[in-house]
Design a protein around this motif. Sequence first.
Motif, PDB file in Angstrom:
ATOM      1  N   GLN A   1       0.868  -1.181   0.000  1.00 36.30           N
ATOM      2  CA  GLN A   1       0.000   0.000   0.000  1.00 36.30           C
ATOM      3  C   GLN A   1       0.905   1.231   0.000  1.00 36.30           C
ATOM      4  O   GLN A   1       1.096   1.903   1.013  1.00 36.30           O
TER       5      GLN A   1
ATOM      6  N   SER B   1      -6.316 -13.481  -2.995  1.00 36.33           N
ATOM      7  CA  SER B   1      -7.334 -12.438  -3.162  1.00 36.33           C
ATOM      8  C   SER B   1      -8.039 -12.079  -1.856  1.00 36.33           C
ATOM      9  O   SER B   1      -8.860 -11.163  -1.826  1.00 36.33           O
TER      10      SER B   1
ATOM     11  N   ASP C   1      -2.811  -5.809  -1.485  1.00 33.77           N
ATOM     12  CA  ASP C   1      -2.285  -5.804  -2.852  1.00 33.77           C
ATOM     13  C   ASP C   1      -0.969  -6.566  -2.975  1.00 33.77           C
ATOM     14  O   ASP C   1      -0.256  -6.417  -3.966  1.00 33.77           O
TER      15      ASP C   1
ATOM     16  N   ASN D   1      -0.797  -8.931  -6.227  1.00 32.35           N
ATOM     17  CA  ASN D   1      -1.459  -8.509  -7.459  1.00 32.35           C
ATOM     18  C   ASN D   1      -0.687  -8.911  -8.719  1.00 32.35           C
ATOM     19  O   ASN D   1      -1.280  -9.305  -9.723  1.00 32.35           O
TER      20      ASN D   1
ATOM     21  N   GLN E   1      -8.550  -5.615 -15.194  1.00 32.47           N
ATOM     22  CA  GLN E   1      -9.075  -4.801 -14.096  1.00 32.47           C
ATOM     23  C   GLN E   1      -8.024  -4.612 -13.002  1.00 32.47           C
ATOM     24  O   GLN E   1      -7.801  -3.503 -12.506  1.00 32.47           O
ATOM     25  N   LEU E   2      -7.364  -5.694 -12.652  1.00 32.58           N
ATOM     26  CA  LEU E   2      -6.359  -5.645 -11.595  1.00 32.58           C
ATOM     27  C   LEU E   2      -5.111  -4.893 -12.053  1.00 32.58           C
ATOM     28  O   LEU E   2      -4.498  -4.155 -11.274  1.00 32.58           O
TER      29      LEU E   2
ATOM     30  N   LYS F   1      -4.971  -2.421 -14.210  1.00 33.40           N
ATOM     31  CA  LYS F   1      -5.268  -0.980 -14.201  1.00 33.40           C
ATOM     32  C   LYS F   1      -5.203  -0.431 -12.782  1.00 33.40           C
ATOM     33  O   LYS F   1      -4.723   0.690 -12.558  1.00 33.40           O
ATOM     34  N   LYS F   2      -5.670  -1.225 -11.829  1.00 33.83           N
ATOM     35  CA  LYS F   2      -5.590  -0.823 -10.421  1.00 33.83           C
ATOM     36  C   LYS F   2      -4.135  -0.703  -9.983  1.00 33.83           C
ATOM     37  O   LYS F   2      -3.755   0.254  -9.294  1.00 33.83           O
ATOM     38  N   GLU F   3      -3.314  -1.656 -10.378  1.00 32.63           N
ATOM     39  CA  GLU F   3      -1.895  -1.638 -10.011  1.00 32.63           C
ATOM     40  C   GLU F   3      -1.189  -0.409 -10.564  1.00 32.63           C
ATOM     41  O   GLU F   3      -0.390   0.230  -9.876  1.00 32.63           O
TER      42      GLU F   3
ATOM     43  N   LYS G   1      -2.489   2.425 -11.307  1.00 30.86           N
ATOM     44  CA  LYS G   1      -2.976   3.600 -10.565  1.00 30.86           C
ATOM     45  C   LYS G   1      -2.288   3.719  -9.213  1.00 30.86           C
ATOM     46  O   LYS G   1      -1.924   4.824  -8.780  1.00 30.86           O
ATOM     47  N   ASN G   2      -2.114   2.605  -8.552  1.00 30.35           N
ATOM     48  CA  ASN G   2      -1.507   2.610  -7.215  1.00 30.35           C
ATOM     49  C   ASN G   2       0.012   2.696  -7.248  1.00 30.35           C
ATOM     50  O   ASN G   2       0.623   3.178  -6.293  1.00 30.35           O
TER      51      ASN G   2
ATOM     52  N   THR H   1       4.581  -2.496 -13.417  1.00 33.37           N
ATOM     53  CA  THR H   1       3.117  -2.543 -13.462  1.00 33.37           C
ATOM     54  C   THR H   1       2.592  -2.198 -14.853  1.00 33.37           C
ATOM     55  O   THR H   1       1.579  -2.748 -15.289  1.00 33.37           O
TER      56      THR H   1
END
Length: 452
Positions: A125, A315, A321, A324, A343-344, A346-348, A350-351, A357
């Motif tokens: 995180q 999960s 995370d 991931n 989906q995952l 794109k989240k990675e 972003k984070n 990534t």
Amino acid sequence: MKTIILFFLIALALSACNSAQKEQIVSSKDYDKFLITSMKKHGTDLEQCNLTIKFWEEKLNQRQDGYIYYQKLADAFEERFELTGNGEDLMRVDSLLQKVLPYLNDKEKAADYLRLAQNAITQHQFKKAETYVNLAAETHYFVIPSKLVAFDVAMELGEYGKAAEILELFKEQEDFDILIRQSKFKDHEGDLPTAIALMEKAFELVKNNKSHPLYTWTLGNLGDMYGHAGEIKKSYEAFLKVLSQDPGYDHAWKGLAWMAYAHDGNTIAANRIIDSLFIKKSIPDLLWLKAELAGHKGDQGKRLKLLNEFCQIASEPEYGDMYNKYLILAYSEELRKPEKALQLAKKEVKNRPTPETYALLAWAYLHSGEKEKALAVIQQKVEGKSSEPEILYQAGIIYLINKKRERAKTLLAMAEESSFELGPLKEKKLVELSKEKNFDFMFAAEKPFPLP
């Protein structure tokens, strides 16, 4: 034409090397004694840790405002996480440290924020970790530790310019904490020899105190780095030295298991080590390793079963995370769930917008049938920004699918140089690809190339 011939000759040489009997390095005679000690020590340590947790929980029940009890309990849960890998204990650590904050002065808060930041890093995180580092810096206490943790966070967030600026502040110093971060940055830049030299210099500062955790941590990292550099025997010796001081150091056991598999081709030894770890820690990455071994043996049914089990556990909310990357790979490849992977991914991004990534996002696009998008991401966000073998492999495959043959061959040849790090499954795929000369077989419309 010369390039094609050269690439084909390299493939033949690689095939010849693979067919020759490799010298076996990992021997049970060297590590059996540590394996037995490790199991006994783990049982004793876990029992003591559970008693400590019970003790401080009882203290808290007697006095809810005793913030020292929160800290002691957080220490115990953190220790238990190291012993069992249970993600719920990391969440408990975070919750307990949050409860402590109202009782602390600014100096104590700074230390607590840095600890919360480290905990957030462990949970992947990284934006949350950045917030904690900034809060620690605002107190103006622990200035140097705050900057060093800020470096760690910047590297994880792909803010390499910021990380370099922080290192520049300490360029004249050769403290342990500086050296290991200089090593990490050089490794990121692809300068592995310098990274190793810096880590060896850091080890010189702690090698005389074998009982200190930094001894095993540093030597364990050197074991990894030697392996990446192809110095397998040095890597093996480093891991054995770690285990001679701390038989319960699981990172070294994973290193031995990977070596038994990736170098020796001894899946029996690798599985034996992993199974011994699994008794202590039912953590997802061990399932991932077992799935890799099953794939190497050609047992696709078992591999799929293990990957599904991995995805189910990884999960769970308590792991956040942390897994991931591997979830994206599993969903993209064998499990054929491209929508989940995308989906995952794109989240990675972003984070954590890093070359790694973005490469995963490109990989997810590729397996979703969007090869042009995959290529655009590689060209804009990845290429020239990382020398990690897996990223080179993914980029090479994406160029290949997009009929960029020459660039694909260059990247795949670069990835092949780190076959030990990639593992036998990808090494086999690289050999198969390189045997196909000009890759003409891939571009016939009636014979679509099966994605790796």
